[in-house]
Design a protein around this motif. Structure first.
Motif, PDB file in Angstrom:
ATOM      1  N   SER A   1       0.766  -1.057  -0.079  1.00  0.00           N
ATOM      2  CA  SER A   1      -0.026   0.133  -0.082  1.00  0.00           C
ATOM      3  C   SER A   1       0.820   1.259   0.006  1.00  0.00           C
ATOM      4  CB  SER A   1      -0.770   0.055   1.159  1.00  0.00           C
ATOM      5  OG  SER A   1      -0.220   0.573   2.413  1.00  0.00           O
ATOM      6  N   GLY A   2       0.119   2.319   0.094  1.00  0.00           N
ATOM      7  CA  GLY A   2       1.059   3.590  -0.290  1.00  0.00           C
ATOM      8  C   GLY A   2       2.103   3.678   1.033  1.00  0.00           C
ATOM      9  N   THR A   3       1.782   3.426   2.219  1.00  0.00           N
ATOM     10  CA  THR A   3       2.733   3.723   3.394  1.00  0.00           C
ATOM     11  C   THR A   3       3.995   2.724   3.036  1.00  0.00           C
ATOM     12  OG1 THR A   3       0.796   3.665   4.795  1.00  0.00           O
ATOM     13  CG2 THR A   3       2.850   3.227   5.862  1.00  0.00           C
TER      14      THR A   3
ATOM     15  N   MET B   1       0.453  11.009  -2.308  1.00  0.00           N
ATOM     16  CA  MET B   1      -0.369   9.861  -2.444  1.00  0.00           C
ATOM     17  C   MET B   1      -1.860  10.080  -3.062  1.00  0.00           C
ATOM     18  SD  MET B   1       0.549   6.962  -1.427  1.00  0.00           S
ATOM     19  CE  MET B   1       1.598   7.209  -0.280  1.00  0.00           C
ATOM     20  N   SER B   2      -2.659  11.174  -2.341  1.00  0.00           N
ATOM     21  CA  SER B   2      -3.911  11.258  -2.579  1.00  0.00           C
ATOM     22  C   SER B   2      -4.011  12.466  -3.725  1.00  0.00           C
ATOM     23  CB  SER B   2      -5.031  11.457  -1.541  1.00  0.00           C
ATOM     24  OG  SER B   2      -4.374  12.454  -1.004  1.00  0.00           O
TER      25      SER B   2
ATOM     26  N   ASP C   1       4.795  13.298   0.203  1.00  0.00           N
ATOM     27  CA  ASP C   1       3.740  12.182   0.084  1.00  0.00           C
ATOM     28  C   ASP C   1       2.446  12.884  -0.589  1.00  0.00           C
ATOM     29  OD1 ASP C   1       1.510  10.824   0.385  1.00  0.00           O
ATOM     30  OD2 ASP C   1       1.585  10.493   2.588  1.00  0.00           O
TER      31      ASP C   1
ATOM     32  N   ARG D   1       2.123  10.318  10.447  1.00  0.00           N
ATOM     33  CA  ARG D   1       2.554   8.688  10.069  1.00  0.00           C
ATOM     34  C   ARG D   1       3.762   8.925   9.526  1.00  0.00           C
ATOM     35  NH1 ARG D   1      -1.280   5.118   5.956  1.00  0.00           N
ATOM     36  NH2 ARG D   1      -2.643   5.487   7.842  1.00  0.00           N
TER      37      ARG D   1
ATOM     38  N   LYS E   1      -5.334   5.616  -5.672  1.00  0.00           N
ATOM     39  CA  LYS E   1      -5.945   6.848  -5.370  1.00  0.00           C
ATOM     40  C   LYS E   1      -6.352   7.370  -6.624  1.00  0.00           C
ATOM     41  CE  LYS E   1      -5.032   6.515  -0.886  1.00  0.00           C
ATOM     42  NZ  LYS E   1      -4.505   7.201   0.337  1.00  0.00           N
TER      43      LYS E   1
ATOM     44  N   THR F   1      -4.993  14.022   3.463  1.00  0.00           N
ATOM     45  CA  THR F   1      -6.193  13.360   3.279  1.00  0.00           C
ATOM     46  C   THR F   1      -7.016  13.328   4.396  1.00  0.00           C
ATOM     47  OG1 THR F   1      -4.957  11.843   1.786  1.00  0.00           O
ATOM     48  CG2 THR F   1      -7.358  11.279   2.117  1.00  0.00           C
TER      49      THR F   1
ATOM     50  N   TYR G   1      -1.514  12.128   8.288  1.00  0.00           N
ATOM     51  CA  TYR G   1      -0.645  11.533   7.336  1.00  0.00           C
ATOM     52  C   TYR G   1       0.782  12.112   7.398  1.00  0.00           C
ATOM     53  CZ  TYR G   1      -4.362   8.939   5.593  1.00  0.00           C
ATOM     54  OH  TYR G   1      -5.349   7.856   5.378  1.00  0.00           O
TER      55      TYR G   1
HETATM   56  C1  LIG Z   1      -3.766   6.958   1.415  1.00  0.00           C
HETATM   57  C2  LIG Z   1      -2.622   7.759   1.830  1.00  0.00           C
HETATM   58  C3  LIG Z   1      -1.332   7.073   2.111  1.00  0.00           C
HETATM   59  C4  LIG Z   1      -1.140   5.807   2.265  1.00  0.00           C
HETATM   60  O1  LIG Z   1      -2.146   4.947   2.806  1.00  0.00           O
HETATM   61  P1  LIG Z   1      -2.133   3.325   2.727  1.00  0.00           P
HETATM   62  O2  LIG Z   1      -3.333   2.970   3.576  1.00  0.00           O
HETATM   63  O3  LIG Z   1      -0.752   2.919   3.218  1.00  0.00           O
HETATM   64  O4  LIG Z   1      -2.423   3.284   1.286  1.00  0.00           O
HETATM   65  C5  LIG Z   1      -0.621   8.005   2.804  1.00  0.00           C
HETATM   66  N1  LIG Z   1      -0.547   9.093   2.658  1.00  0.00           N
HETATM   67  C6  LIG Z   1      -1.651  10.048   2.306  1.00  0.00           C
HETATM   68  C7  LIG Z   1      -1.541  11.392   2.167  1.00  0.00           C
HETATM   69  C8  LIG Z   1      -2.709   9.152   1.704  1.00  0.00           C
HETATM   70  O5  LIG Z   1      -3.999   9.875   1.277  1.00  0.00           O
END
Ligand SMILES: *Cc1c(COP(=O)(O)O)cnc(C)c1O
Length: 370
Positions: free
Chosen positions: A67-69, A170-171, A168, A97, A194, A143, A94
């Protein structure tokens, strides 16, 4: 096959995908098969094109299963050397995280926090970077709130202070334009599920080649070693370990559909239209967005819980789910909120169906307008 019968996912991923993307997965391909290696090559090139880059230019595309993480952890754990120092910018879950990852990997780091309802302030970042950081990391679209952070302005500050920039995205990648060619971004992370509208299972990194080459031997993990993963893809076109074959077949199709839709600009316009339609409709039903409009991105919107004591999120969520509409809880500290995503294979016609369902549920729960 029940394609198209599932609930609509108004979430931040996994998302509603097209029938074409789902169908693309109905294959068995060997991980060393020429056809699969062609798919991998095409995906890596399309990811660069989506960022406004070309293959053979200053950036490389690296695919990281998971996954993105996993992608974020790969970049943080590979890019920051033992004698490096990382500044993590955080105004939501995030960003936090990334701070958690930095702590878990025992990277020398500091966290600079901002309120959830306000973008990261480049001037404050400049002040912090003056204390000496080799790397700085931020989230583009946070997000957890739906807010867009000023990547370019933070990039200017990072360049001036000589810090490498990790983003990041990601979204946001694939829908919010970010011109990498002229940017200070050294590492950008996003994932298949995403705004590209693929299925979950593969993250990817767009890395400035010169910065990527400097990560050799620094990774704290074997499977998440960004440099080794890239070298593997470059030398024989293969993944080092079992690749998520069907996920990549879906991503290949999703990237073709992004191109057919008209690229990042067109996709961003669709999401923006979805988001406007959503906020207008939710306001009419008495639900107020958490963010001031000027900080709100098109990806996902946080709404405050109504003040009515009869509002119970679990009940609200369950009743919407029974109507075929999935929303998302919020991860905000500042206020009780829920979130509604406006990405994935969804159009304003889908948003209107959601709004009808919200109206129905609000009446069933006898909620007073805020
Ligand atoms: C979705 C997302 C992630 C990664 O999340 P996963 O649950 O690992 O896919 C990381 N950063 C942002 C900003 C996200 O929206």
């Amino acid at each position: 096959l029940n394609i198209g019968r599932d609930k609509r996912l108004f979430t931040p991923g996994p998302l509603t995908t097209s029938a074409g993307v789902k169908r693309a997965m109905l294959r068995d391909l060997g991980s060393r098969d020429a056809e699969f290696l062609t798919v991998v090559k095409r995906i890596r090139e399309a990811l660069l094109t989506t960022a406004g880059l070309t293959a053979g230019g200053a950036y490389e595309a690296v695919l990281i299963p998971g996954s993105g993480t996993y992608g974020v952890e790969s970049v943080l754990g590979s890019a920051v050397p033992t004698d490096g120092r990382l500044l993590v910018l955080a105004n939501g879950a995030y960003g936090e995280r990334m701070a958690t990852i930095a702590g878990r990997l025992r990277l020398a780091h500091e966290v600079l926090r901002f309120p959830e309802e306000r973008p990261i302030e480049p001037a404050a970042v400049d002040g912090a970077l003056a204390r000496g950081f080799s790397h700085v990391a931020l989230v583009h679209c946070e997000t957890s709130s739906g807010l867009l952070n000023p990547v370019d302005a933070v990039g200017d500050v990072a360049t001036r202070r000589g810090s490498r920039l990790l983003v990041d995205a990601m979204s946001s990648f694939g829908a919010v334009p970010l011109d990498l060619a002229g940017s200070a971004v050294d590492f950008l992370v996003s994932s298949s599920n995403k705004c590209l509208e693929g299925v979950p299972g593969c993250a990817f990194v767009l890395a400035r080649r010169q910065a990527l080459l400097a990560t050799e031997g620094h990774a704290r993990s074997l499977s998440l070693d960004l440099f080794d993963q890239w070298r593997g893809l470059e030398t024989n076109g293969q993944f080092r370990f079992t690749p998520p074959v069907q996920v990549l077949l879906a991503l290949d199709q999703a990237l073709a559909e992004l191109h057919d839709e008209g690229g990042v600009g067109a996709r961003g316009r669709r999401y923006r239209a979805n988001q406007r339609c959503l906020v207008e409709g939710m306001r009419a039903l008495g639900f107020l967005p958490f963010l001031p409009e000027e900080h709100q991105g098109p990806i996902i919107t946080a709404f405050r819980y109504p003040r009515d004591p009869r509002f119970d999120f679990e009940e609200f969520y369950g009743r919407l789910s029974a109507e075929g509409m999935l929303i998302y809880p919020a991860k905000l500290l500042a206020a009780d909120c829920f979130r509604i995503g406006t990405i994935g294979r969804l159009f304003t016609s889908d948003v209107r169906l959601l709004l009808d369902a919200v109206g129905l549920v609000a009446r069933a729960m006898d909620l007073a307008p805020s």
